[in-house]
Design a protein around this motif. Structure first.
Motif, PDB file in Angstrom:
ATOM      1  N   SER A  98      -6.138  -0.528   7.023  1.00  0.00           N
ATOM      2  CA  SER A  98      -5.893  -1.835   6.404  1.00  0.00           C
ATOM      3  C   SER A  98      -7.180  -2.493   5.912  1.00  0.00           C
ATOM      4  O   SER A  98      -8.290  -2.045   6.227  1.00  0.00           O
ATOM      5  N   ASP A  99      -7.008  -3.589   5.184  1.00  0.00           N
ATOM      6  CA  ASP A  99      -8.169  -4.334   4.681  1.00  0.00           C
ATOM      7  C   ASP A  99      -8.900  -5.086   5.798  1.00  0.00           C
ATOM      8  O   ASP A  99      -9.944  -5.690   5.551  1.00  0.00           O
ATOM      9  N   SER A 148     -10.556   1.996  -4.977  1.00  0.00           N
ATOM     10  CA  SER A 148     -10.336   1.654  -3.567  1.00  0.00           C
ATOM     11  C   SER A 148      -9.528   2.741  -2.874  1.00  0.00           C
ATOM     12  O   SER A 148      -8.773   3.483  -3.521  1.00  0.00           O
ATOM     13  N   SER A 203     -10.493  -3.740   7.990  1.00  0.00           N
ATOM     14  CA  SER A 203     -11.705  -2.952   8.298  1.00  0.00           C
ATOM     15  C   SER A 203     -12.533  -2.668   7.043  1.00  0.00           C
ATOM     16  O   SER A 203     -13.217  -1.649   6.960  1.00  0.00           O
ATOM     17  N   LEU A 204     -12.488  -3.602   6.080  1.00  0.00           N
ATOM     18  CA  LEU A 204     -13.089  -3.352   4.757  1.00  0.00           C
ATOM     19  C   LEU A 204     -14.550  -2.900   4.781  1.00  0.00           C
ATOM     20  O   LEU A 204     -14.997  -2.210   3.869  1.00  0.00           O
ATOM     21  N   HIS A 205     -15.297  -3.304   5.811  1.00  0.00           N
ATOM     22  CA  HIS A 205     -16.709  -2.899   5.853  1.00  0.00           C
ATOM     23  C   HIS A 205     -17.002  -1.856   6.915  1.00  0.00           C
ATOM     24  O   HIS A 205     -18.157  -1.633   7.266  1.00  0.00           O
ATOM     25  N   ARG A 253     -13.282   4.367   1.708  1.00  0.00           N
ATOM     26  CA  ARG A 253     -13.798   4.399   3.075  1.00  0.00           C
ATOM     27  C   ARG A 253     -13.238   5.607   3.819  1.00  0.00           C
ATOM     28  O   ARG A 253     -12.098   6.011   3.571  1.00  0.00           O
ATOM     29  N   LYS A 297       0.833  -1.213   0.000  1.00  0.00           N
ATOM     30  CA  LYS A 297       0.000   0.000   0.000  1.00  0.00           C
ATOM     31  C   LYS A 297       0.867   1.262   0.000  1.00  0.00           C
ATOM     32  O   LYS A 297       1.980   1.273   0.515  1.00  0.00           O
ATOM     33  N   SER A 303      -8.582   4.138   1.585  1.00  0.00           N
ATOM     34  CA  SER A 303      -9.018   4.301   2.964  1.00  0.00           C
ATOM     35  C   SER A 303      -8.493   5.625   3.504  1.00  0.00           C
ATOM     36  O   SER A 303      -7.290   5.891   3.442  1.00  0.00           O
ATOM     37  N   ASP A 360      -3.249   4.574  -1.649  1.00  0.00           N
ATOM     38  CA  ASP A 360      -4.221   3.674  -1.015  1.00  0.00           C
ATOM     39  C   ASP A 360      -4.787   4.222   0.286  1.00  0.00           C
ATOM     40  O   ASP A 360      -5.912   3.898   0.657  1.00  0.00           O
TER      41      ASP A 360
END
Ligand SMILES: NC(=O)c1ccc[n+]([C@@H]2O[C@H](COP(=O)([O-])OP(=O)(O)OC[C@H]3O[C@@H](n4cnc5c(N)ncnc54)[C@H](O)[C@@H]3O)[C@@H](O)[C@H]2O)c1
Length: 260
Positions: free
Chosen positions: A231-232, A131, A234-236, A176, A7, A133, A82
């Motif tokens: 990080s991924d 994508s 916490s994807l949702h 996100r 990332k 964050s 990212d």
């Protein structure tokens, strides 16, 4: 362990304190990091200390032109963005009558407008990628107000609102936006007021002790929360406020009531 392998991250206010610790941990977890700040010498020294995965680019977060330079540097060096950690901030302590219009504006500009300009600057790149964050570093003072901190609370509550509205607006683009709300950080931030605060030592200690987990929160724990949201893992999660405050904003702890 959470990974940030591959990332590319921008961290503002990364010359020292929490921002520097975030940049360091991100590098350890496999990210490449562009550090932004206005303390150029310190920012460059921090980036040099972190090694090849880190670089420094001046970015006064209140200047959209400097955001453009920072984004261009990230894209030129690494081809993508990212993660954005909007961490830079300034503090003013003092009651309303001891807060000038200039001081109030400054806090809104650095702590609220700065992250807005940052989000606006990275969104086109993140949207292209599908994508991204964004982690906004708020404060316990984003969640519960305190006297003597009107300007800071206004700026940090505003940042929380910005995070949630942005999360709704750009979630469908795969981006996100979340907030971390710590009760602690670099003591150098409030050092200019320490002399006066020491005049209220008992009240200040009680403030830190009357919570689920007493005492101030170590920077490492704040970094853990930022890594999670970056990080991924916490994807949702989007539009959330993650307090890192030992339960200070969970409610009221009354010493003695545990023994009733
Ligand atoms: N220190 C605390 O006790 C505490 C408590 C809760 C939340 N926070 C929050 O944590 C975050 C990190 O703060 P810290 O504790 O590491 O304090 P800090 O003062 O060490 O870090 C703030 C950084 O922001 C930089 N900065 C200031 N104005 C800037 C600008 N216009 N453009 C770019 N960079 C700028 C500073 O040079 C500094 O490196 C902040 O968002 C702060 O509000 C801190």
């Amino acid at each position: 362990m959470m990974s940030l392998e591959g990332k590319v991250a921008i961290v503002t206010g990364a010359a020292r304190g929490t921002g520097a610790a975030v940049a360091e941990r991100f590098c350890q977890l496999g990210a490449r990091v562009i550090l932004g700040d206005v303390r150029d010498e310190m920012g460059q020294a921090t980036a040099d200390r972190l090694g090849e995965a880190a670089s420094y680019c001046r970015c006064d977060v209140t200047h959209s032109g400097q955001w453009a330079d920072l984004v261009a540097a990230a894209r030129d060096e690494h081809g993508r963005i990212d993660v954005l950690v909007n961490n830079a901030a300034v503090l003013h302590q003092g009651p309303i009558e001891n807060t000038s219009e200039e001081q109030f504006r400054k806090l809104l500009e650095v702590n609220t407008l700065g992250p807005f300009l940052g989000i606006r600057a990275v969104v086109p790149t993140m949207r292209e990628q599908g994508s991204g964050s964004i982690v906004n570093v708020g404060s316990i003072d984003s969640l519960a107000a305190m006297n003597g901190l009107t300007a800071y609370c206004a700026s940090k509550f505003g940042l929380r609102g910005l995070s949630k509205a942005a999360a709704l607006e750009i979630g469908r683009d795969g981006i996100r936006v979340n907030s971390v709300c710590p009760a602690g950080g670099n003591p150098e931030m409030y050092e200019p007021w320490m002399g006066k605060v020491m005049g209220f030592l008992e009240e200040t200690i009680a403030y830190g002790e009357n919570r689920g987990i007493p005492g101030s929160v170590p920077v490492d724990s704040i970094v853990d929360a930022i890594v999670f949201l970056a990080s991924d893992a916490s994807l949702h999660c989007t539009g959330i406020d993650l307090p890192v405050d030992g339960g200070a904003t969970a409610g009221c702890f009354i010493p003695g009531f545990n023994t009733l």
